[in-house]
Design an enzyme around this catalytic site. Structure first.
Site, PDB file in Angstrom:
ATOM      1  N   THR A 374      52.173  37.215 -16.513  1.00  0.00           N
ATOM      2  CA  THR A 374      51.794  38.645 -16.464  1.00  0.00           C
ATOM      3  C   THR A 374      51.763  39.160 -15.026  1.00  0.00           C
ATOM      4  OG1 THR A 374      50.435  38.298 -18.441  1.00  0.00           O
ATOM      5  CG2 THR A 374      50.132  40.372 -17.291  1.00  0.00           C
ATOM      6  N   ASN A 394      53.901  36.635 -21.323  1.00  0.00           N
ATOM      7  CA  ASN A 394      52.738  35.819 -21.714  1.00  0.00           C
ATOM      8  C   ASN A 394      52.531  34.652 -20.754  1.00  0.00           C
ATOM      9  OD1 ASN A 394      50.427  35.357 -23.141  1.00  0.00           O
ATOM     10  ND2 ASN A 394      51.386  34.042 -24.639  1.00  0.00           N
ATOM     11  N   GLY A 466      46.458  37.692 -15.695  1.00  0.00           N
ATOM     12  CA  GLY A 466      45.649  36.479 -15.823  1.00  0.00           C
ATOM     13  C   GLY A 466      44.931  36.387 -17.156  1.00  0.00           C
ATOM     14  N   GLY A 467      45.627  36.699 -18.265  1.00  0.00           N
ATOM     15  CA  GLY A 467      45.022  36.563 -19.589  1.00  0.00           C
ATOM     16  C   GLY A 467      43.717  37.341 -19.664  1.00  0.00           C
TER      17      GLY A 467
END
Ligand code: GLY
Length: 561
Positions: A374, A394, A466-467
């Site tokens: 990302t 992702n 970063g999720g």
């Protein structure tokens, strides 16, 4: 007017170049200056080359939307592990002339042949199938989103804005320290894919060093082949044929119908007040609402009196983050699941969240942190238009597969669905049925670019990668600016924490002072110390005074003019 530029120090000898109009507070834990000042415009990206591409377009007369998509295409070349034309994203746009906000959702969708139980094997969920490999691949939305944004708000044709990306891909670029690290870490997996190994590994199979040149000739040719009609050429033309043939040969689900049916969605942005500000965010399937809920719960919290990163402030943050992430399970693709955003952002729900946060009753168990793909970028132009854009394939290098002839890296966005209720994904986020796989559905995302206004005028924008640490990172950087009045560079550089309800562990950056960590432990929090938590960029916006900063944790560029 002098140009202000800040870039990460590169081993290949690129000089750190800072001609700033004002000095910022030194960052606590990073050597290089990460900030820049602009009068007319500003681009912040997780890639210096990509930020330069965006500024080039602004200088050619393009607006913030033109520059944002040019930056997005370029960062897809130079941060190929994080994003690219095989992925998708969110774009939050402020158009000054109309005093209006727009939210463009070009997230990937599940293929039409996808099924809720597609990752069950012998009655058990096999979550690895949604990550590495062909079954992790969702229908890419990147090119459709870029095209939709350009057609509605852009002033330039696709080939003009794609030119910097084509040049970077065709002539090559120096691998950033971050990219070199990611390649080294994943070299054993990249070796298994002919396209990835050919481009990203040396002939002897070793990983390149930071500063080594990487050339993506096939990607350059693909970008060129899209001409000025990228949707027709990508989703219906030769690119589609090559992509579908590749999927078919390897047992993938993505079909020609998936590509021709793909549509980006213009959605209504969501917003909520924080102190005297209005915060605008992406609606579901983004987690923008979660950030707004958290900010709402901290509204009128007199945070400034507690002190930035003081233990009492962090304790309050931890409890609010915990409750926010519990509510995150109620978010999903609104085209499939009724997400009552009005209710979630209502004073009543936020009051309840605040009560739960101030009087925590339950603690929940499990695991650790994870590295993520990302990329976020931010643009402000001379007319006051603002774009906050987050794009992804992702996890790092997505499905760890590429279509060699296209130079296209395949996403593994299917992992953002709940493989089965209660089964954690790559980010240890436990899925609920609302986020189960359905054909054509978009998976719930943590990507959450925001733009903040005061008296109707944008004053700052931020977003990250970063999720799930995007949610907590965007929250903390926004608070550092809005509540603690830090400049952009200091706000971004301050050490961060992350709490996502499950696992019952507060993740803390190692730059957080030991005394602060001990104070949190004495309060009963279990801490896990990690080097870095995601990457968040920011721009503060005032008339003729734009201050941008990229995150030194991942590197990048902030360029003003
Ligand atoms: N793929 C990361 C996210 O959308 O949250």
């Amino acid at each position: 007017m002098a140009v202000s530029k800040a870039v990460m120090l590169m081993p290949r000898g690129i000089q750190v170049c800072v001609v700033a109009l004002a000095l910022f507070t030194a960052t606590p834990s990073y050597a290089a200056d990460t900030s820049a000042v602009g009068v007319h415009g500003m681009v912040v990206s997780e890639s210096e080359d990509a930020a330069r591409a965006g500024v080039e377009i602004l200088k050619q007369g393009g607006n913030a939307v033109d520059a944002a998509v040019a930056t997005a295409l370029a960062v897809g070349v130079t941060n190929p592990a994080a994003c690219g034309i095989g992925g998708g994203g969110f774009m939050l746009i402020y158009i000054a002339k109309a005093h209006a906000f727009y939210a463009l959702d070009y997230r990937e969708t599940a293929p039409l042949q996808a099924r809720p139980d597609m990752y069950m094997r012998n009655g058990k969920p096999d979550e690895d199938l949604a990550r590495d490999g062909i079954l992790g691949v969702a229908v890419p939305g990147e090119i459709a989103g870029i095209d939709a944004a350009l057609r509605r708000f852009g002033t330039m044709k696709f080939q003009q804005i794609a030119a910097p990306a084509e040049k970077l891909a065709g002539d090559g670029y120096a691998a950033s320290p971050h990219l070199a690290g990611e390649i080294a870490q994943l070299a054993s997996k990249l070796k298994n894919d002919p396209g990835l190994s050919q481009v990203f590994l040396k002939p002897d199979g070793s990983a390149p060093k930071a500063g080594d040149m990487i050339v993506e000739k096939n990607l350059a040719a693909t970008l060129k082949s899209l001409c000025d009609d990228p949707v027709r050429n990508f989703y219906h033309g030769q690119v589609a044929s090559a992509l579908v043939a590749f999927m078919k040969a390897r047992g993938g689900l993505l079909s020609a119908a998936d590509l021709t049916n793909y549509r980006p969605d213009w959605r209504d942005p969501i917003r909520r007040r924080y102190e005297g500000y209005e915060v605008y965010a992406m609606p579901p399937p983004s987690s923008g609402g979660v950030v707004l809920e958290m900010l709402g719960a901290l509204d009128s919290g007199h945070l400034a009196g507690l002190g930035v990163n003081s233990p009492p402030y962090l304790a309050r943050l931890i409890e609010v983050m915990r409750q926010g992430f519990i509510d995150r399970e109620r978010y999903a693709d609104p085209d499939f699941i009724g997400v009552d955003v009005q209710k979630l952002l209502s004073d009543t729900n936020i009051q309840q969240l605040r009560e739960r946060a101030l009087h925590p009753k339950e603690m929940r168990p499990p695991p650790a942190a994870h590295d993520h793909g990302t990329s976020n970028l931010l643009v402000v132009d001379k007319d006051g238009n603002v774009v906050a854009l987050t794009t992804t394939i992702n996890t790092v290098f997505g499905a760890k597969m590429s279509v060699p002839a296209l130079g296209l890296i395949l996403n593994d966005e299917m992992d953002d669905f709940a493989v089965a209720p209660g089964v954690p994904n790559a980010y240890h986020l436990e899925g609920e049925r609302a986020n189960e796989v359905r054909p054509g559905k978009r998976p719930l995302s943590s990507m959450t670019p925001i733009i903040v206004t005061k008296s109707g005028v944008p004053v700052m924008t931020t977003g990250g990668s970063g999720g799930p640490t995007i949610v907590s990172g965007v929250l903390q950087v926004a608070l550092n600016i809005l509540a603690f009045h830090l400049d952009a560079a200091s706000a971004v550089a301050e050490p961060r924490i992350h709490e996502q309800a499950a696992p019952d562990i507060v993740i803390v950056e190692q730059a957080m002072p030991p005394a602060t960590r001990s104070a949190l432990e004495q309060m009963g929090y279990k801490l896990k110390v990690v080097p870095n938590l995601g990457a968040v960029g920011a721009i503060t916006i005032a008339p003729a005074n734009l201050r941008g900063a990229f995150d030194p944790r991942k590197g990048g560029g902030a360029i003003g003019y």
